[in-house]
Design a protein around this motif. Structure first.
Motif, mmCIF file in Angstrom:
data_model
loop_
_atom_site.group_PDB
_atom_site.id
_atom_site.type_symbol
_atom_site.label_atom_id
_atom_site.label_comp_id
_atom_site.label_asym_id
_atom_site.label_seq_id
_atom_site.Cartn_x
_atom_site.Cartn_y
_atom_site.Cartn_z
ATOM 1 N N ASN A 100 -48.478 -22.490 -26.983
ATOM 2 C CA ASN A 100 -47.451 -22.060 -27.934
ATOM 3 C C ASN A 100 -46.169 -21.731 -27.162
ATOM 4 O O ASN A 100 -46.229 -21.079 -26.132
ATOM 5 N N PRO A 101 -45.006 -22.207 -27.624
ATOM 6 C CA PRO A 101 -43.772 -21.861 -26.926
ATOM 7 C C PRO A 101 -43.419 -20.397 -27.201
ATOM 8 O O PRO A 101 -43.708 -19.880 -28.279
ATOM 9 N N LYS A 127 -50.659 -27.817 -34.691
ATOM 10 C CA LYS A 127 -49.296 -27.644 -34.177
ATOM 11 C C LYS A 127 -48.818 -26.203 -34.309
ATOM 12 O O LYS A 127 -49.472 -25.370 -34.955
ATOM 13 N N GLU A 128 -47.659 -25.928 -33.735
ATOM 14 C CA GLU A 128 -47.126 -24.574 -33.608
ATOM 15 C C GLU A 128 -46.970 -23.878 -34.957
ATOM 16 O O GLU A 128 -47.321 -22.708 -35.106
ATOM 17 N N ASN A 129 -46.440 -24.601 -35.955
ATOM 18 C CA ASN A 129 -46.215 -23.964 -37.248
ATOM 19 C C ASN A 129 -47.524 -23.528 -37.910
ATOM 20 O O ASN A 129 -47.541 -22.573 -38.688
ATOM 21 N N LEU A 142 -48.371 -20.173 -36.529
ATOM 22 C CA LEU A 142 -47.528 -19.149 -37.154
ATOM 23 C C LEU A 142 -48.029 -18.797 -38.548
ATOM 24 O O LEU A 142 -48.064 -17.631 -38.933
ATOM 25 N N GLU A 187 -50.768 -29.774 -46.539
ATOM 26 C CA GLU A 187 -50.486 -29.466 -45.148
ATOM 27 C C GLU A 187 -50.611 -27.963 -44.951
ATOM 28 O O GLU A 187 -50.066 -27.182 -45.737
ATOM 29 N N GLU A 192 -49.219 -25.896 -43.021
ATOM 30 C CA GLU A 192 -48.018 -25.078 -42.879
ATOM 31 C C GLU A 192 -47.316 -24.795 -44.205
ATOM 32 O O GLU A 192 -46.444 -23.954 -44.272
ATOM 33 N N TYR A 193 -47.677 -25.520 -45.273
ATOM 34 C CA TYR A 193 -47.046 -25.252 -46.566
ATOM 35 C C TYR A 193 -47.913 -24.376 -47.472
ATOM 36 O O TYR A 193 -47.505 -24.049 -48.584
#
Lengths: 198, 198
Positions: free
Chosen positions: B59-60, B89-91, B94, B181, B183-184
């Protein structure tokens, strides 16, 4: 502010981009190989350095040896300088140019009217448009705003405001699907809209 | 190549962006006031300078005085280090973090499998994931890929590949709408998916 948050905020101001896509952009940039990232920055800087805005139609164009303040369309001697096509934005100009069925000049309004308050009207280039019309000798003005509610409001307002100039004012023919966006229309639809203008 | 064309090409590589939106970005940049343009460039450079990739979860995170190679989640002593959540992925990380219902570690695969060829498998961080699992003492691995076809393929492949490690492997509960998805998803859906994992 964290640099990620700051950049998400800036990308969210890009056209059609919300905070979610903006945050994807940020992760994309973080993961981009160094060289690609540098290329992107260089291309962005070069764009600004190389680009001028046409002093007549407001279309951006690449600077060349030629130091003309006019874009290639406006300084093209084979263009019919008695006809002016008024569009909302740059991509609309490109779409019409691609049909090869229009040979006149353009003017980019830089937006549409969402209301008729003085503030709304100041946001688009109506005064500059009036000046162009006053300084030249047009026989026809084509109002080529999008067939959306705001595009219609703008077209009606322009028709009323430009009437005293006593020039033929036309609108694009209704080959365009209502509610759509001019820049997404295929070339044939745009051609019939140009031919069927009234 | 003209600098406009070059930049349209580069923006078209941004996630979710096609050539049409990319060209809108270019016009947006051309018209951006000088100061805003400079701010954007500065923010992009700062993002790259300030960001590190976590050596454990990928993770950045923003660099700080603390010179840790681990992101704030991985170095948080209150996290449960016996449970690992694997995301695409990153999102996605989160989104799960925002539910406040998960207190373990993460691992970002960096993609999904679209096929099972050696080349497909090399594109995501499966070897690194195996190494993390080998070096630590996890009691549970949650495979939190998206409920899409590719996410499913990836999850099934991971389940098979991680089986020899003899750790409990779970999947997110099917509160998630198929085809959607991660992230949504809203936080509640994600919460029930976390609670109903099996």
């Amino acid at each position: 502010m964290l640099s990620k948050q700051k950049l998400i905020e800036l990308f969210s101001k890009f056209p059609t981009i919300g905070p979610r896509t903006a945050s994807r952009f940020v992760y994309y940039l973080i993961k981009l190989p160094r060289e690609d990232f540098d290329n992107l920055l260089t291309a962005m800087k070069k764009l600004r350095e190389d680009t001028r805005i046409c002093s007549f139609c407001f279309n951006p164009y690449e600077k060349s040896d030629n130091d003309s303040p006019l874009c290639p369309i406006c300084r093209n001697p084979s263009k019919d300088k008695t006809i002016l096509c008024v569009v909302e934005k740059e991509n609309d100009l490109l779409s019409i140019e691609k049909t090869n069925k229009y040979n006149g000049l353009y003017f980019i309004l830089g937006g549409v009217l969402s209301g008729l308050s003085e503030n709304d009207i100041k946001k688009i280039r109506i005064e500059q448009l009036e000046k162009r019309i006053k300084d030249a000798d047009f026989k026809e003005i084509i109002i080529a705003t999008n067939p959306t509610q705001e595009g219609e409001t703008t077209a009606l307002y322009l028709q009323r405001r430009l009437k005293p100039a006593n020039i033929k004012i036309t609108r694009l023919g209704r080959g365009l699907p209502i509610g759509g966006e001019l820049e997404y229309a295929d070339e044939q639809t745009l051609e019939s809209a140009l031919e069927g203008r009234k």
